[in-house]
Design an enzyme around this catalytic site. Structure first.
Site, PDB file in Angstrom:
ATOM      1  N   GLU A 191      -9.071  -5.549  -4.139  1.00 23.50           N
ATOM      2  CA  GLU A 191      -8.415  -4.692  -3.139  1.00 23.50           C
ATOM      3  C   GLU A 191      -9.416  -3.912  -2.284  1.00 23.50           C
ATOM      4  OE1 GLU A 191      -5.185  -4.176  -2.475  1.00 23.50           O
ATOM      5  OE2 GLU A 191      -4.083  -4.978  -4.205  1.00 23.50           O
ATOM      6  N   HIS A 243      -7.409  -5.932   0.068  1.00 21.95           N
ATOM      7  CA  HIS A 243      -6.197  -5.202   0.424  1.00 21.95           C
ATOM      8  C   HIS A 243      -5.630  -5.779   1.714  1.00 21.95           C
ATOM      9  CE1 HIS A 243      -3.745  -1.644  -0.258  1.00 21.95           C
ATOM     10  NE2 HIS A 243      -3.906  -1.242   0.985  1.00 21.95           N
ATOM     11  N   SER A 273       0.846  -1.189   0.000  1.00 24.53           N
ATOM     12  CA  SER A 273       0.000   0.000   0.000  1.00 24.53           C
ATOM     13  C   SER A 273       0.886   1.245   0.000  1.00 24.53           C
ATOM     14  CB  SER A 273      -0.959  -0.039   1.189  1.00 24.53           C
ATOM     15  OG  SER A 273      -1.969   0.922   1.059  1.00 24.53           O
TER      16      SER A 273
END
Length: 533
Positions: free
Chosen positions: A352, A449, A232
């Site tokens: 995600e 995610h 990220s």
């Protein structure tokens, strides 16, 4: 004898949650760093040095200034517990507003760290199979997620003990300055003295890599074989380090997970945002910069930031292409020449955005018409993405089609960065797409995610709140930790559980789909990759 007579406490006491029994932990060897001696505690056979200071506290006159090497100390510094995270800019609108995602706080404790944050935050953690034994092990340095707003290297999901033990490697995780403390562009208002202020958070990362270069051999690591990794916001940090002249030569491989940093912020936009924050904080002079309380800066950021900002909308903190520290956008118009010899492993997870939108009132309730209307409001690219995903996944619910469409920036950014690097680099690029679906919450998150983190860190059992339990999760952890360790050691990701991982090129966009039955696929999201081209 491994226990130092000079250690204030010969052994620390750990309270077992399953009983009232107390068990003594063994102290690590005393290790001499460039600034002084440190000693930590063994963690099931792995030497763990936690909360090691790698730079001076960035407070007082050093606030908003480039990091400086830590002062020397006498005696033995305590390295038995994590250092403080930077002042956090985490809000309740983040991904923790459902029972499911709040449970994940156990491994990604974003809300908790807002209670313990501190401006004095430049610490790192080291896990090594045997400190001081003279061996030269591969070094894996992790830069945390949370965008550039929150997070730390102390999150339980990032615990490096299992990875160090499995691969005979040294694992390092890093805290650095975030949000306004790391990326407030004061150059326009206060001049040359603060020319670096918009990028000091990334300069902290460079400083941590210099610490690794100068000290990691004492911990059993090889400073000539350093892999930087991040997910990220951490992936964006890795991307930017590849383009920072001050980081050149400090690392030798790069892993970018769900966070391609193709472009940087613009200095003028950052200066305008900084001006609004300073107004809210009542800061008019350099003296005010030093004396304003840290919590008042955080409060000023909240007041200066529109309520609708987030998810890429509104002003954002992050590194800026200032022409010096970051000469230009990292991967536009091309990949950085300085990193042409750096092998790159890059990828993303299939769905995600489910982690972020699972708490939204429309999640699980939106219908086909709602998805179409949402896409229409977002523009032509979103409409094209919805159409493409409906064709790719006709069995998916409207909720998951909407989630996929909201996450195309991960897909498109990954392939853009991979294309740019592969066009000019002498080192290979390897791309993955994590398609395995977690069973937690009845499978509602699919491949969200952060799902990759427990697997590549070999922390599957400790991360059951996100990955569930059972053989499939164990297989994914074995597979991905194998591949990441292989990449750190050789520059090629491999595992007995994977087919041969072919390099990615613009002519042959080979992608490893990571699932219980992994496979190599040629350009699996071509339609999404080509949107807007």
């Amino acid at each position: 004898m491994r226990i130092s007579k000079n250690l204030r406490a010969v052994a620390a006491i750990a309270l077992l949650t399953s009983s009232a029994a107390a068990v003594a932990q063994t102290a690590t060897p005393v290790i001499e760093t460039e600034n002084g001696k440190v000693q930590g505690l063994e963690d099931d056979g792995i030497d763990a040095f936690l909360g090691v200071r790698y730079a001076k506290p960035p407070i007082g006159d050093l606030r908003f200034k480039p990091p400086e090497a830590a002062d020397d100390w006498t005696g033995i510094a305590d390295a038995t517990g994590m250092g403080a995270p930077c002042m956090q800019l985490y809000t309740a609108s983040g991904p923790n507003e459902s029972d499911l995602t709040r449970g994940i706080q156990g491994i990604f404790p974003t809300a908790t760290e807002a209670k313990t944050d501190n401006e004095d935050c430049l610490f790192l953690n080291v896990w090594t199979p045997a400190a001081g034994d003279g061996k030269k092990r591969p070094v894996m340095v992790w830069f945390h997620g949370g965008g550039y707003a929150y997070g730390s290297g102390g999150w339980p999901a990032y615990n490096g003990r299992n990875l160090a033990a499995k691969g005979d490697v040294v694992v390092v995780t890093v805290n650095h300055r975030l949000n306004a403390f790391g990326y407030l562009n004061l150059a326009e208002k206060f001049g040359e003295e603060f020319a670096a202020s918009g990028n000091v958070g990334n300069l902290d990362l460079v400083r941590s890599l210099k610490w690794v270069r100068d000290n990691i051999a004492a911990f059993g690591g090889d400073p000539a074989n350093v892999t930087i990794m991040g997910e990220s916001g951490g992936g964006s940090k890795v991307s930017h380090l590849m383009a920072m002249p001050s980081a050149d030569g400090l690392f030798h491989k790069a892993v970018i997970q769900s966070g391609p940093g193709v472009s940087s912020g613009k200095p003028q936009d950052a200066a305008d945002y900084a001006g609004k924050i300073l107004d809210q904080a009542g800061v008019e002079t350099v003296d005010d910069l030093v004396t304003v309380r840290a919590d008042e800066i955080v409060d000023a950021v909240r007041k200066a930031t529109p309520a609708s900002a987030g998810m890429g909308r509104g002003p954002q903190f992050g590194p800026i292409a200032d022409g010096t520290i970051i000469p230009r956008d990292p991967f536009l118009p091309r990949a950085p020449e300085q990193s042409s010899d750096i092998p790159v492993l890059i990828g993303y997870n299939k769905t995600e955005m489910t982690l972020f939108v699972a708490s939204q009132p429309w999640f699980g309730r939106i219908d086909e018409a709602g998805v179409t209307g949402m896409a229409a409001m977002m523009g032509e690219d979103a409409v094209a993405a919805v159409d493409a995903y409906r064709a790719m996944y006709p069995e998916y619910s409207p909720t998951h089609i909407a989630s996929l469409a909201l996450g195309t920036r991960f897909v498109r950014g990954t392939y853009l960065l991979a294309d740019q690097q592969a066009r000019t680099a002498s080192a290979p690029v390897y791309v993955y797409r994590l398609t395995w679906e977690t069973p937690v919450g009845g499978g509602i998150l699919r491949s969200p995610h952060t799902l990759d983190i427990p697997f590549m860190f070999n922390n599957t059992k400790e991360s059951a709140a996100l990955v569930g339990t059972g053989k499939e999760a164990e297989t994914m952890g074995d597979m991905m930790s194998d591949a990441w360790l292989s990449f750190a050691k050789t520059g090629t990701p491999s595992s007995d559980l994977l087919p041969e991982w072919q390099a990615y090129t613009p002519e042959s966009r080979m992608v490893m789909e990571l699932d219980v039955k992994p496979r190599m696929v040629d350009d699996p999201e071509r339609t999404i990759r080509q949107i807007g081209q």
